[in-house]
Enzyme design. Structure first.
Site: not given
Ligand code: PEP
Ligand code: MG
Length: 756
Positions: A362, A603, A627, A674
């Site tokens: 992140h 995900e 994910d 996303c």
């Molecule tokens: C993902 O897992 O693709 C997502 C958009 O959420 P995050 O990256 O915050 O886990």
């Molecule tokens: Mg995610």
């Protein structure tokens, strides 16, 4: 044997001089294995030769002088084959190469094992005996074990040594390069600001003392401070503690006053070491000693020593000047904690270098949103010694450079200039339609988290927010934000984009997103208590958050709510029940909010198979490719060791993405994506080809993606994407896409895609 193994590894691990400690190591192995010779050759990439670094048994004069090319002798053969060579009589082997002056003549039997780290041959270790005869299986197995252990520490020691600017043979070395994983594109040149983790004896590394007298004074001062702190605490608690507990304070003070400990540290500092690592070395010695004692009471004293060491260390670290982050600094550390997110958002940070994590950690995602060049997982970087040093961060290739040559500097400065020009060119696309060359509209939305993302996104002409990571504001606090505090944050986002939609995701903590005030400690955090699982187990947190979102949306009606980490339909049902209850409650309180659209993130692999079932319950689907890739490929998105096999363009992921869109179309439910794949121009082309029409990404990628999509035909993209589904390797997928774009006349460098 285990004892010998431990000794050898510790020796190299705590070294400040690789050559000196290898000399000790070969002596230990020679004696421990009862052989006449033990030697270590290391590969020096600067001179393209194996260099004899240490030997016990051959001519000491040959150390540092005898070198071998890639094709010379048995050493080169072992390096090339990457497997041990166990010979009864080495002199009879066709590859035997006599080196005059080495003193090998009396020795017949030879066992040579490669030293390999992350698939790279670092060198070769040998043992020899005068008598002919192969070494036994257990001896061979032991040497293989030893070299595997040694490889990591040698790689680290070499990296640390590289800071001195000398190669293995003592020659000058420029453009020292450390490799990691590209986290966020861009190039930056600046001075390192090292983020030191809170006093931890194990994370302190060796560094030479710049001023020995000053280090000695720092150490004495820290001791005095801890002593007076302990005495003051003892006096304060005198009436509350039992005599034996009070006695413990006396023991602590006694240890500090006993010169044995202090003298040992002073001795190391006088030899040229900085106070922090001198203290850590001595304290570790004491701790090891106490831990090895049979007696339970005395063994417990190890914990006291650790505590005491930490106290002294915290004073030493507090005395390190320059704690404030200077402007245009390159942040360097093991981890980048949320406490610096404010500095990142303020645009004062030039780049980030992190020794842990990977492209989809992140921290990297946040850095991409802010267009801060970032490199993750630079495991061998000796970061402790870099404070104030000039570095270059190449966020395209994932490289950090130190001691830059004039040519390299010129090269990187020209890249910085080109980048600025490219950005300026892309600005012209802000207000043009986001559509393919044949007029198919693709809505491009942004992922947000920080407040500053809002302004950045609006500048890029986004069609709304496809993912607001609500955990980001939670991570920047020292407690859960209240309902009112949350409502304010959410209102700001909703107002900024209204009437465009803002998709707010319910809190997704767990995995690599931790809250200091809500620690989750698990062996497998990504498979553990994360996202919706936490929220359903804490309906009070869920309720506060959804109420805050609903209140914030009053009269705007552009809120969409999204559920993370969903694995089963029952989780959706439970979450919907809470959301309905919140709407009812608020209506009863006189707040006239409507039920928002609710969506599910796909995900987790199970969710891929449940899209049709979800479609009967909710309003939209959003694929979280970050994910989904991690869970489909069983590759930790945060682990630099496996970063090379994490790829969202893996054909298995593409097949899953195809299944999701087909099922969503059949179920009549809109679908968006996303994850970071949407912001990768190659990914965006593929997604459009698979039929995706709504993409959400970091604002810094939006115009690049718009630029490529405007140049492609949707039918062409469909043909390309259909072909990709039949490929069997993510690298082939990438090169096929590059080739197709090039053939279509779309310049890859304009999109920030470097040649592979
Ligand atoms: C993902 O897992 O693709 C997502 C958009 O959420 P995050 O990256 O915050 O886990
Ligand atoms: Mg995610």
């Amino acid at each position: 044997m285990l004892h010998l193994l431990r000794q050898v590894v510790e020796e190299v691990n705590s070294t400040r001089d690789l050559q000196a400690s290898l000399r000790t190591v070969v002596g230990r192995i020679r004696a421990g294995m009862n052989v006449q010779v033990c030697s270590v050759f290391l590969w020096d990439a600067h001179v393209n030769r194996y260099v004899l670094m240490a030997t016990d048994g051959l001519s000491a004069d040959a150390i540092g002088k005898v070198t071998l090319t890639q094709n010379e002798g048995l050493i080169a053969l072992v390096g090339k084959r990457e497997e041990p060579l166990n010979l009864s009589d080495a002199t009879r082997h066709p590859n035997y190469h006599h080196v005059p002056g080495l003193g090998e003549e009396p020795f017949k039997s030879l066992l040579a094992v490669p030293i390999i780290h992350h698939r790279k041959v670092l060198g070769v270790m040998t043992i020899q005996r005068t008598e002919p005869g192969r070494f036994g299986d257990s001896e061979e197995a032991f040497m293989v074990t030893l070299s595997a252990q040694l490889a990591g520490v040698i790689a680290h020691a070499e990296a640390t040594g590289a800071l001195s600017g000398l190669n293995l043979m003592g020659g000058e070395q420029l453009d020292v390069r450390f490799a990691g994983v590209a986290g966020s594109q861009g190039v930056a040149i600046g001075k390192a600001h090292v983020l030191v983790p809170p006093s931890d004896l194990n994370s302190v590394r060796y560094r030479p003392a710049r001023d020995i007298a000053a280090e000695l004074a720092l150490f004495e001062n820290a001791l005095t401070k801890v002593r007076s702190e302990l005495t003051a605490t003892r006096e304060r608690l005198r009436s509350e503690l039992r005599p034996e507990e009070l006695a413990l304070f006396n023991v602590y003070v006694g240890i500090l006053e006993d010169r044995a400990l202090g003298d040992a540290v002073v001795e190391l500092i006088k030899k040229g070491e900085w106070a922090q690592s001198a203290l850590a070395t001595v304290m570790r010695r004491y701790i090891d000693h106490f831990e090895s004692i049979e007696d339970d009471y005395l063994r417990e004293r190890a914990a006291d020593m650790r505590d005491l060491g930490r106290r002294v260390l915290s004073h030493l670290q507090a005395s390190v000047p320059d704690v404030a982050i200077p402007d245009h600094a390159i942040l360097v550390g093991e981890e980048i904690s949320p406490t610096v997110f404010g500095d990142l958002a303020a645009g004062r940070i030039a780049a980030i270098v992190c020794t842990t994590g990977s492209a989809n950690s992140h921290v990297a995602i946040l850095a991409r949103a802010l267009a801060i060049p970032t490199i993750m997982g630079v495991q061998e970087l000796p970061w402790q010694g870099l404070q104030g040093e000039e570095l270059v961060v190449d966020g395209y290739r994932g490289h950090v450079y130190y001691r830059l040559s004039a040519e390299k500097r010129q090269y990187f400065e020209s890249i910085c200039k080109e980048e600025a020009e490219r950005e300026a060119d892309l600005e012209s696309l802000t207000d043009v339609a986001s559509e393919t060359s044949d007029g198919v509209a693709i809505s491009l939305m942004v992922n947000t988290g920080l407040q500053t993302d809002v302004v950045r996104s609006q500048n890029k002409g986004a069609d709304g927010v496809g993912l607001f990571r609500t955990e980001v504001p939670f991570m920047m606090r020292d407690r859960f934000p209240s309902e009112d505090e949350q409502a304010k944050i959410y209102r700001a986002q909703l107002e900024a984009f209204a009437p465009l939609p803002v998709t707010m995701r319910m809190l997704d903590v767990g995995g690599d997103k931790s809250l200091d005030y809500f620690p989750i400690v698990e062996d497998n955090p990504f498979l553990g208590w994360r996202g919706i699982r936490v929220m359903l187990d804490h309906p009070e947190l869920f309720m506060v958050q959804i109420r805050a979102m609903l209140r914030a949306s009053l009269n705007l009606n552009n809120l969409k709510v999204m559920l993370p980490m969903v694995t089963s339909v029952s989780e959706v049902e439970e979450a919907l029940a809470i959301i309905h209850r919140a709407v009812l409650e608020l209506n009863e309180e006189g707040v006239a909010v409507n039920l928002p659209e609710v969506g599910v993130m796909v995900e987790v692999p199970s969710a891929v198979y449940l899209v049709k079932e979800f479609a009967t319950q909710i309003d939209f689907i959003s694929v979280g490719s970050n994910d989904l890739t991690q869970y489909l490929l069983a590759v930790d998105r945060n682990n630099p060791r496996v970063a090379n096999i994490y790829d969202s363009l893996h054909p298995a992921v593409l097949k899953a993405l195809k299944m999701v869109i087909d099922a969503a179309n059949e179920g009549g439910i809109p679908v968006s994506l996303c994850g970071e794949l949407a912001g990768d121009p190659l990914g965006a082309v593929t997604l459009v080809g698979l039929g995706y029409r709504h993409l959400s990404m970091s604002s810094s990628n939006l115009l690049r993606v718009k630029s490529v999509l405007r140049q492609i035909d949707s039918g062409w993209a469909h043909t390309i994407a259909s072909g990709l589904l039949h490929l069997d390797d993510p690298k082939v997928v990438r090169s096929t896409l590059r080739l197709a774009l090039r053939k279509a006349g779309i310049p890859l460098t304009d999109l920030g895609i470097l040649p592979s």
